[in-house]
Design a protein around this motif. Sequence first.
Motif: not given
Length: 398
Positions: A3-4, A29-30, A72-73, A100-102
């Motif tokens: 999930v990003v 990952f966020g 972590e990008h 789910a990068t907003g």
Amino acid sequence: MLVVGAGHAGAGVAGLLRQAGHTGPVELFGDELDLPYHRPPLSKKFAEGELEQWLRPAEFYREQDITVRLGEHVTAVEPAKRLVRTDSGAVHGYDHLVLATGARPRPLPVPGAELAGVMSLRTLADARILRKCVEERRRLVIIGGGYIGLEVAAVARANDIEVTVVEREERVLARVASARLSAILAGYHRNRGTRILTGAGVGRLAGEDGQVRAVVLDDGSALPCEAVLVGVGAIPRDELAAAAGLRCAQGVVVDSHARTSDPRILAIGDVTRRPLRTGSLARLESIPSATEQARQAVATILGTAPVPAEVPWFWSDQFGLKLKIAGLVPPDPGTVVRGDPATGRFALFHHLGGAVTAVESANSPAEFMAGRKFIAAGTRIDPVRLADPSVPLRDATL
Ligand SMILES: Cc1cc2nc3c(=O)[nH]c(=O)nc-3n(C[C@H](O)[C@H](O)[C@H](O)COP(=O)(O)OP(=O)(O)OC[C@H]3O[C@@H](n4cnc5c(N)ncnc54)[C@H](O)[C@@H]3O)c2cc1C
């Protein structure tokens, strides 16, 4: 499962996958450093209390065996190889990938936007800066009369800060609320000391020693201030998806199962352009929409029953008004007002020929719930009976 994006949508889908019995690895990952947190309080509670409201405590992710990689990008997605690359140089493979990068705040393209004291509001870090402005009692100009701008204005006024809202359109909330609700809310704000300028374009921001000192409008007038909040909307962070060749149109285009144009990649939340119940595509920037899409993604990944389409809704808090809004306001609707806006307790039912398409309510949970049901079921209302608060809601339908 990768999930990003560790926001509402990303953290939501990770937890829901476990809840639904998925046993394989889940990695989240966020690129922010904080644990996934609630964004709505950032504009409603920034002046007092705990800003850090985590969606789940750290133990939750450990107990659920969800690997959370904060700070972590993700820099690239390679669909052909089914892998992602991150800025730490790591490479991670996936069976399914959820984007789910907003969204990020839309920048204000005027001279002076880079001055100190000019800010936007999306992250905890932004809210901490805003809190400091209130503590330092800086005069605040808010550019953009959307929900976030008005929420911030309400909190700032409640803390006795001098606030001006500058809106380019002829009314606040022009994009997202009925003209009736805009007028009611503008009245509330003005009565509590907020200056609202509509039909006002910003020409530039003027500064001194690198610090903002005034917002200069197109007509040349200057609004002196020490802080400027730019709240002119958000743009989807769809660059990863676009670079990976996924179909994007100001947002990653998804279907009602959260599927993108790649069968192994799903997308959810603010980054998407998603179908509405009516079939048209829209960007819905709200927690309920992110949560609904997280459930859609889980159903798609696990092959379980599709999630029934919801009526879109969201909420906002301004002064003592708990606003809840569902559906979409059509152009030129019929509108039934139930309750009295002057008391702070009312609901606006917007309808086309008696069929309710939207409800905008303040401190009226029963009306809100009924309105949502009317919209979902296509119920027709009797406008005269609905306008009479002494008539029970169930007796106001045809
Ligand atoms: C101040 C504010 C108040 C709000 N109030 C309300 C409200 O009252 N009611 C309501 O319904 N909605 C509200 N919203 C909207 C709501 O917060 C959003 O709809 C919701 O947060 C969307 O969730 P998301 O997970 O899609 O995006 P986000 O919450 O933005 O999360 C996306 C995350 O992905 C990260 N990310 C992006 N790209 C990468 C990458 N390449 N690698 C790693 N990480 C990445 C981002 O840094 C971010 O942490 C509000 C929003 C804001 C900003």
